[in-house]
Scaffold this motif. Structure first.
Motif, PDB file in Angstrom:
ATOM      1  N   ARG A 264       0.832  -1.204   0.000  1.00  0.00           N
ATOM      2  CA  ARG A 264       0.000   0.000   0.000  1.00  0.00           C
ATOM      3  C   ARG A 264       0.868   1.256   0.000  1.00  0.00           C
ATOM      4  O   ARG A 264       0.609   2.201  -0.743  1.00  0.00           O
ATOM      5  CB  ARG A 264      -0.933  -0.022   1.219  1.00  0.00           C
ATOM      6  N   GLU A 265       1.938   1.265   0.826  1.00  0.00           N
ATOM      7  CA  GLU A 265       2.818   2.440   0.869  1.00  0.00           C
ATOM      8  C   GLU A 265       3.498   2.659  -0.485  1.00  0.00           C
ATOM      9  O   GLU A 265       3.632   3.788  -0.953  1.00  0.00           O
ATOM     10  CB  GLU A 265       3.859   2.287   1.976  1.00  0.00           C
ATOM     11  N   TYR A 266       3.945   1.560  -1.107  1.00  0.00           N
ATOM     12  CA  TYR A 266       4.579   1.665  -2.426  1.00  0.00           C
ATOM     13  C   TYR A 266       3.603   2.242  -3.445  1.00  0.00           C
ATOM     14  O   TYR A 266       3.959   3.121  -4.247  1.00  0.00           O
ATOM     15  CB  TYR A 266       5.081   0.305  -2.881  1.00  0.00           C
ATOM     16  N   GLU A 267       2.358   1.771  -3.419  1.00  0.00           N
ATOM     17  CA  GLU A 267       1.358   2.250  -4.372  1.00  0.00           C
ATOM     18  C   GLU A 267       1.032   3.725  -4.158  1.00  0.00           C
ATOM     19  O   GLU A 267       0.803   4.458  -5.121  1.00  0.00           O
ATOM     20  CB  GLU A 267       0.087   1.396  -4.263  1.00  0.00           C
ATOM     21  N   ILE A 268       1.029   4.175  -2.911  1.00  0.00           N
ATOM     22  CA  ILE A 268       0.790   5.608  -2.644  1.00  0.00           C
ATOM     23  C   ILE A 268       1.934   6.440  -3.203  1.00  0.00           C
ATOM     24  O   ILE A 268       1.721   7.459  -3.875  1.00  0.00           O
ATOM     25  CB  ILE A 268       0.626   5.860  -1.127  1.00  0.00           C
ATOM     26  N   LEU A 269       3.177   6.002  -2.951  1.00  0.00           N
ATOM     27  CA  LEU A 269       4.346   6.730  -3.469  1.00  0.00           C
ATOM     28  C   LEU A 269       4.314   6.786  -4.990  1.00  0.00           C
ATOM     29  O   LEU A 269       4.515   7.839  -5.598  1.00  0.00           O
ATOM     30  CB  LEU A 269       5.633   6.048  -2.999  1.00  0.00           C
ATOM     31  N   LEU A 270       4.051   5.636  -5.612  1.00  0.00           N
ATOM     32  CA  LEU A 270       4.010   5.582  -7.069  1.00  0.00           C
ATOM     33  C   LEU A 270       2.881   6.462  -7.610  1.00  0.00           C
ATOM     34  O   LEU A 270       3.040   7.147  -8.627  1.00  0.00           O
ATOM     35  CB  LEU A 270       3.826   4.138  -7.531  1.00  0.00           C
ATOM     36  N   GLY A 271       1.753   6.473  -6.909  1.00  0.00           N
ATOM     37  CA  GLY A 271       0.625   7.301  -7.339  1.00  0.00           C
ATOM     38  C   GLY A 271       0.943   8.782  -7.285  1.00  0.00           C
ATOM     39  O   GLY A 271       0.550   9.545  -8.181  1.00  0.00           O
ATOM     40  N   GLU A 272       1.677   9.213  -6.253  1.00  0.00           N
ATOM     41  CA  GLU A 272       2.052  10.627  -6.152  1.00  0.00           C
ATOM     42  C   GLU A 272       2.967  11.027  -7.311  1.00  0.00           C
ATOM     43  O   GLU A 272       2.798  12.096  -7.912  1.00  0.00           O
ATOM     44  CB  GLU A 272       2.747  10.898  -4.811  1.00  0.00           C
ATOM     45  N   LEU A 273       3.928  10.163  -7.635  1.00  0.00           N
ATOM     46  CA  LEU A 273       4.833  10.471  -8.745  1.00  0.00           C
ATOM     47  C   LEU A 273       4.075  10.496 -10.065  1.00  0.00           C
ATOM     48  O   LEU A 273       4.319  11.358 -10.921  1.00  0.00           O
ATOM     49  CB  LEU A 273       5.960   9.436  -8.815  1.00  0.00           C
ATOM     50  N   THR A 274       3.162   9.555 -10.242  1.00  0.00           N
ATOM     51  CA  THR A 274       2.402   9.466 -11.494  1.00  0.00           C
ATOM     52  C   THR A 274       1.531  10.699 -11.701  1.00  0.00           C
ATOM     53  O   THR A 274       1.449  11.233 -12.808  1.00  0.00           O
ATOM     54  CB  THR A 274       1.524   8.203 -11.490  1.00  0.00           C
TER      55      THR A 274
END
Length: 337
Positions: A264-274
């Motif tokens: 979940r933390e990885y997906e949040i980080l990736l979502g912010e960059l995207t």
């Protein structure tokens, strides 16, 4: 950020010089009854130029020099003497500086138009060209007009406001929430000495370190200040440092082993960059699960089944050195894919 020497955004106003006027002079000498036109050309006005300098790492020197005005070229004179060209204003900037011109559109709104970027030592980027010097009257002499009494005026210079942004140049960028262990990792694998403490937003500016691998190979790693959910909207340190990630070839996502949900933390980080810049998805990504020194092999094997799919992952500990050599090798391979 009060008192910090790291400045990565500055707005300046610049003006290039006018070209010197051409001369409408006629030759006047003893024993020369009808001297022809001999007016010289005007000199070129000074330009405003950015030049990459590897000795600079911040734009703080422009924070107190926001007005950059070049001189005008000298006017021409008799005996076909050209006026002196004005000196260019050469502004040293760190590598990774992007220049944008502030313009007003048809609706009266302010827009930023990209001018260019400086990424190499000694590379030059002309913001404003100086005006050309005017031609002297001897250029206009012809069979039907042997005594032209006019010359060209100098070309006017240009002026405008510019925004300069610094995007840190590094091979590997560390991406993670505050307290993910980014600064600790950088301090272990390089000679960099970032501030380390057990509270959020310890790092308030990017830190760079040179990481040495096997056989004398090395690469540059950047510790980017922590991202929080909503950073692309300006929350936390927000857009302030997201742009630095655009320059990195490989992104190393860092999530601590004690996180409630690593995936979940990885997906949040990736979502912010995207949401900040979809092109960041094209970069190579790796995942480091930090603070793994308290885990045994059985727990690590179980946690692996819950990691995000499609991304190489490694459990590490910066404190004990667990899997740090393997991480360096993994990053080096990713850089040269």
């Amino acid at each position: 950020m009060a008192g910090s020497n790291f400045v990565d955004y500055v707005k300046i106003f610049a003006r290039s010089g006018h070209g010197g006027a051409g001369s409408a002079h006629f030759r006047r000498e003893k024993f020369v009854a009808f001297g022809g036109p001999d007016g010289g050309d005007g000199g070129r006005g000074g330009s405003i130029v950015l030049q990459g300098d590897s000795q600079y790492w911040t734009l703080i020197h422009l924070k107190y020099q926001r007005h950059q005005f070049a001189e005008d070229g000298e006017g021409g004179s008799g005996a076909r003497s050209s006026g002196k060209d004005a000196r260019d204003i050469v502004i040293p900037v760190p590598l990774g500086t992007v220049a944008k011109r502030v313009v007003e559109n048809e609706q009266g709104e302010t827009e930023l138009v990209p001018v260019g970027e400086v990424t190499a030592d000694g590379e030059r980027l002309v913001l404003l060209k100086g005006g050309r010097g005017g031609l002297g009257n001897w250029h206009f002499k012809s069979a039907t007009n042997q005594a032209p009494r006019y010359a060209q005026p100098g070309e006017e210079g240009d002026e405008g406001a510019f925004v300069l942004e610094l995007k840190v140049l590094a091979d590997v960028g560390l991406v993670g929430f505050p307290n993910a262990g980014k600064s600790t990792l950088l301090s272990v694998v390089s000679a960099a000495k970032p501030k380390i403490a057990n509270y959020a937003f310890t790092t308030l500016e990017p830190n760079l370190g040179i990481v040495e691998c096997r056989d004398g190979k090395s690469f540059v790693m950047a510790d980017i200040p922590g991202i929080i959910e909503g950073a692309h909207e300006g929350r936390g340190l927000g857009l302030r440092f997201l742009r630095h990630i655009e320059r990195n070839s490989v992104l190393l996502f860092m999530v601590p082993a004690d996180a409630d949900d690593i995936r979940r933390e990885y997906e949040i980080l990736l979502g912010e960059l995207t949401q900040y810049n979809p092109e960041l998805l094209d970069k190579q990504r790796l995942l480091a699960v930090t603070k793994s020194d308290m885990l045994d092999e059985q727990l690590i094997a179980e946690m692996r089944t819950h990691l995000p799919e499609g991304i190489p992952a490694l459990f590490i500990s910066s404190v004990t050195g667990y899997n740090i050599p393997q991480l360096k090798d993994l990053l080096w391979e990713a850089l040269h894919k």
